[in-house]
Design an enzyme around this catalytic site. Structure first.
Site, mmCIF file in Angstrom:
data_model
loop_
_atom_site.group_PDB
_atom_site.id
_atom_site.type_symbol
_atom_site.label_atom_id
_atom_site.label_comp_id
_atom_site.label_asym_id
_atom_site.label_seq_id
_atom_site.Cartn_x
_atom_site.Cartn_y
_atom_site.Cartn_z
ATOM 1 N N CYS A 59 0.808 -1.228 0.000
ATOM 2 C CA CYS A 59 0.000 0.000 0.000
ATOM 3 C C CYS A 59 0.841 1.279 0.000
ATOM 4 O O CYS A 59 0.612 2.193 -0.792
ATOM 5 C CB CYS A 59 -0.925 0.022 1.209
ATOM 6 S SG CYS A 59 -0.129 -0.412 2.766
ATOM 7 N N SER A 65 -5.877 0.622 9.419
ATOM 8 C CA SER A 65 -6.728 -0.243 8.594
ATOM 9 C C SER A 65 -5.901 -1.225 7.783
ATOM 10 O O SER A 65 -6.388 -2.295 7.432
ATOM 11 C CB SER A 65 -7.629 0.589 7.676
ATOM 12 O OG SER A 65 -6.873 1.290 6.727
ATOM 13 N N ARG A 73 3.392 3.685 12.365
ATOM 14 C CA ARG A 73 1.960 3.464 12.505
ATOM 15 C C ARG A 73 1.368 4.536 13.425
ATOM 16 O O ARG A 73 1.925 4.839 14.470
ATOM 17 C CB ARG A 73 1.705 2.084 13.121
ATOM 18 C CG ARG A 73 0.240 1.699 13.143
ATOM 19 C CD ARG A 73 -0.263 1.235 11.796
ATOM 20 N NE ARG A 73 0.180 -0.114 11.471
ATOM 21 C CZ ARG A 73 -0.072 -0.682 10.299
ATOM 22 N NH1 ARG A 73 -0.731 -0.045 9.342
ATOM 23 N NH2 ARG A 73 0.373 -1.902 10.043
ATOM 24 N N HIS A 101 -3.095 6.462 4.436
ATOM 25 C CA HIS A 101 -1.663 6.602 4.727
ATOM 26 C C HIS A 101 -1.195 7.960 4.211
ATOM 27 O O HIS A 101 -1.597 8.397 3.125
ATOM 28 C CB HIS A 101 -0.855 5.534 3.979
ATOM 29 C CG HIS A 101 -0.992 4.149 4.522
ATOM 30 N ND1 HIS A 101 -1.658 3.847 5.696
ATOM 31 C CD2 HIS A 101 -0.502 2.969 4.060
ATOM 32 C CE1 HIS A 101 -1.579 2.536 5.913
ATOM 33 N NE2 HIS A 101 -0.896 1.982 4.932
#
Lengths: 352, 352
Positions: free
Chosen positions: B132, B162, B245, B252
Site C-alpha cells: 500500500c 486499517s 503506525r 496513509h
C-alpha cells in the site's frame, strides 16, 4: 554546589501548559529560589498555584512586576515577550524566553545546553529557548556532528497537540470522544488558532504547524531549519523539515535522515556515539522491539533515540527516530536548564 | 468498451478489510462479471455478502474453487497465496495477488497501472499488487521521473491501522475509548500481530510496521525500498524509508523528499507536472490551507499530493506530502485496476 546563591525567579505564563511544566521542573531540579513571582495575562491573574507546598497567587504581568527579579522565564506568547522582556532586562533580570520573539536576533543567544552552553557568555539580558522540535533534534545531532561531521539533515516530524496548549489537548480529547460516538465535530483551534481554517485532529494527520510563509514552508518548518543552523553554529548545514501535527497528546517524534562527512561509518558506531551522548537515552534494540514512542516519553526529560540505521544506498546516510516530551526538554526543562547553567557559571547576578 | 467480455471473478479473503473494498471497487468500476465466487478461510466460510443486490455465500478456498475462474483477486495473507495461487493458475485463472508472497519474484510483474502497465504483458499467471505505502508513492514519483529524472527518495510514512485489518481498527477504537475514560489498556495486536510485544496505538506513534529484518529496517520499509525500484525499473534509484503506525483509522500519509536529475527546476514546475499526472489529485494551495489529509482521503481512490516545495539548500531537492486511502489505491482499487487493464488489453482469457 555550595557556591550557588538563591534567586528571585519569575515565571511569565505560569498558568499555561509550558508554565505549569516550568514550575514542575523548578521543583524537580530543586532550583535555588529565594522568591517566586508567578505572572500571567490579566485574564488568568488571581489563580492560585501551589509550589513546594506553598500557595501563590498569579499576578498580572506588568513592567513593574520584574523589580528585584534575577531570572524571568517567559512562555506567554511572542507579543508578551516582545513587550515585557525588555522591561524585565531594564530592571536587571535575565530573561529566558520560550517564544520565537528573539530566537533569530543576532544579539540573542539561542541555547540548548548540551550543544552550545558556551553561547550563554555572550548575552544582552535575553536568552532564547529554541522551538521544541528543534531542541530534541539538535541534542541528537550534536554528538554526530562532533565525531563524524554533518552535511545534511532531512526531518519529518510527528508532533503532539500539547505544543498548542491546554485547549488543544482538550480539543483532541473531546473531538476524539465525539468521533467515536459518531457525532459531528466542529474544529475550533487546530492546526493554528489564528489561521482561517480549522481541521479535525482526531484520527487525522495535519501537515501544518504554525502559519505558511511565502516560500510554501510553514513557520514551524522554518524555525527548525534556521534555529538548527544557529544553535549548531553551522550556517552551511543543509536542513529541511516537514512538520506534521498528530492525534498524540504529548511527545514529539522525528524521523531524521542525516548525511555525515566521514566515510565508512557503521550503524554500531553511530549507536555507540548516541549511547554516550549527553541528554540522550538510547532505546535501540530492534530484535527486542525496543524503540522510542511518544506515549512512553511523556513526563520524562530525556531525548530518546532509536531506529538507528545506515542507509542501504548511501554510505554517508543514516536514519534516526528521535522522541521527547515537547513540554519538557522541548520547552520547560530546557529553559530551567539554561537558568541553572547561568547560575552554576556565576552568570546570574544575585541582587536580593 | 464493446469488446469487453464478461468474466468469472473470484475474491479470496472476501470477508477481510481489503476483500470488502475489492467488492466495493468491482461494483464502483462496474467490472464485467459473469460469475462471482467469494472465498475465505474455513473460519469465515458460510458468511453472506450482498454484491449488486444479490446475496452470495462465502465458501472455503480450496484448489477446486478456482475451476472456471478467469481472474482471482487474492488478499488473504501470504501463506494462502503461496498455497492457492499456483492452484488457481493451474486451472487457467490469472491471479492478482495483494500479498507480499510473489512481489519480488523476478518472474512476477509488480504493477501499478499508472507506472508500469506495460509489465502486464509478461506474466506467468500471477501479477503482484504492491504494498500500500509503495503504490501511492510511485504514482506521485513516476511523473517526476519521466520529466526530470530521479536520483534519490527518502520517505517517512504516517500509516493508518486499517492496513492491519478490521481487528486493528477495533483495537484503535476500543483502546482510545478506554484511554479517554482513564482505564487501563492491554494491547493485543499492534504493531505486529505475530510479534513478541504489543504496544498501545491510541495517542501514540509506533515506529514499527511488520517485523524487523537483520539490517535494522522493518519488512515494511524493505518493501517500500525494493518494490519502488522494481516497479519503476530503476535498480539504481536510492530509496530509504522509515515506516510509522499512527492512531489514524484509514489513509496513509507520506513525507517524501526527492532529488531529481535536472537542475534549476521550480516548485511551480513540479506542481504543474503533478497537476497533470494520471491518478494524482493535486491539493496544494498553502495560502488557502489546502493540503491532503488522511481523514478526507478515506473512501476515495485518488492519490492526493500537496505541500510541494523546493528545498531551500539543495537545488535538486523537493518535498511532497502524499496521501491516499491505503485500502483503495493502496490495495483493492489497484488490484481491480490491474484486472481491468488485463481485460481491456485482451489479456484475460474468457473461458466461460
Amino acid at each position: 554546589m555550595s557556591t550557588i546563591n538563591q534567586y528571585h525567579v519569575a515565571v511569565v505564563g505560569a498558568t499555561g501548559a509550558v508554565g505549569e511544566q516550568m514550575l514542575h521542573t523548578l521543583e524537580a531540579l530543586d532550583f535555588p529560589i529565594s522568591q517566586l513571582t508567578l505572572l500571567s495575562s490579566a485574564r488568568s491573574a488571581g489563580k492560585k498555584i501551589v509550589f513546594k507546598g506553598q500557595e501563590y497567587t498569579v499576578q498580572e504581568a506588568k513592567p513593574e512586576s520584574f523589580e528585584g527579579v534575577d531570572v524571568a522565564l517567559f512562555s506567554a506568547g511572542g507579543s508578551v515577550s516582545k513587550q515585557l522582556a525588555p522591561e524585565a532586562v531594564k530592571r536587571g533580570a535575565i530573561v529566558v524566553d520560550n517564544t520565537s520573539a528573539y530566537r533569530m536576533d543576532p544579539n540573542v543567544p539561542l541555547v540548548v545546553p548540551e550543544v552550545n552552553e558556551v553561547d550563554l557568555h555572550n548575552h544582552n539580558g535575553i536568552i532564547a529557548n529554541p522551538n521544541c522540535s528543534t531542541i530534541q533534534m539538535v541534542v541528537a545531532l550534536e554528538p554526530i556532528k562532533k565525531a563524524l561531521g554533518l552535511k545534511k539533515v532531512v526531518v519529518s516530524t510527528y508532533q503532539a497537540v500539547s505544543g498548542a496548549g491546554h485547549s488543544a489537548i482538550e480539543e483532541l480529547k473531546s473531538q476524539t470522544d465525539a468521533m467515536l460516538k459518531g457525532e459531528e465535530v466542529e474544529p475550533q483551534l487546530l492546526p493554528v488558532k489564528g489561521d482561517k481554517k480549522h481541521y479535525p485532529i482526531a484520527f487525522n494527520a495535519i501537515p501544518q504547524i504554525d502559519v505558511f510563509q511565502d516560500n510554501g514552508f510553514t513557520y514551524e518548518e522554518m524555525k527548525m531549519i534556521n534555529e538548527t543552523k544557529k544553535i549548531m553554529h553551522m550556517p552551511e548545514l543543509k536542513v529541511a523539515a516537514t512538520c506534521v501535527r498528530l492525534p498524540v497528546v504529548a511527545g514529539h517524534s522525528e524521523s531524521v535522515y542525516v548525511e555525515v562527512e566521514k566515510e565508512g561509518v557503521t550503524t554500531e558506531e553511530l549507536r555507540s556515539l548516541l549511547r554516550d551522548a549527553e541528554g540522550v537515552t538510547l532505546e535501540d534494540q530492534p530484535e527486542e522491539q525496543i524503540y522510542p514512542m511518544p506515549l512512553f516519553a511523556e513526563g520524562k526529560p530525556d531525548v530518546f533515540v532509536g531506529r538507528i540505521r545506515k542507509d542501504l544506498d548511501e554510505d554517508k546516510g543514516f536514519h534516526l527516530w528521535v522522541v521527547s516530551d515537547n513540554l519538557l526538554k522541548g520547552a520547560a526543562w530546557n529553559s530551567v536548564q539554561i537558568a541553572w547553567s547561568l547560575a552554576k557559571q556565576g552568570l546570574l547576578s544575585k541582587k536580593a
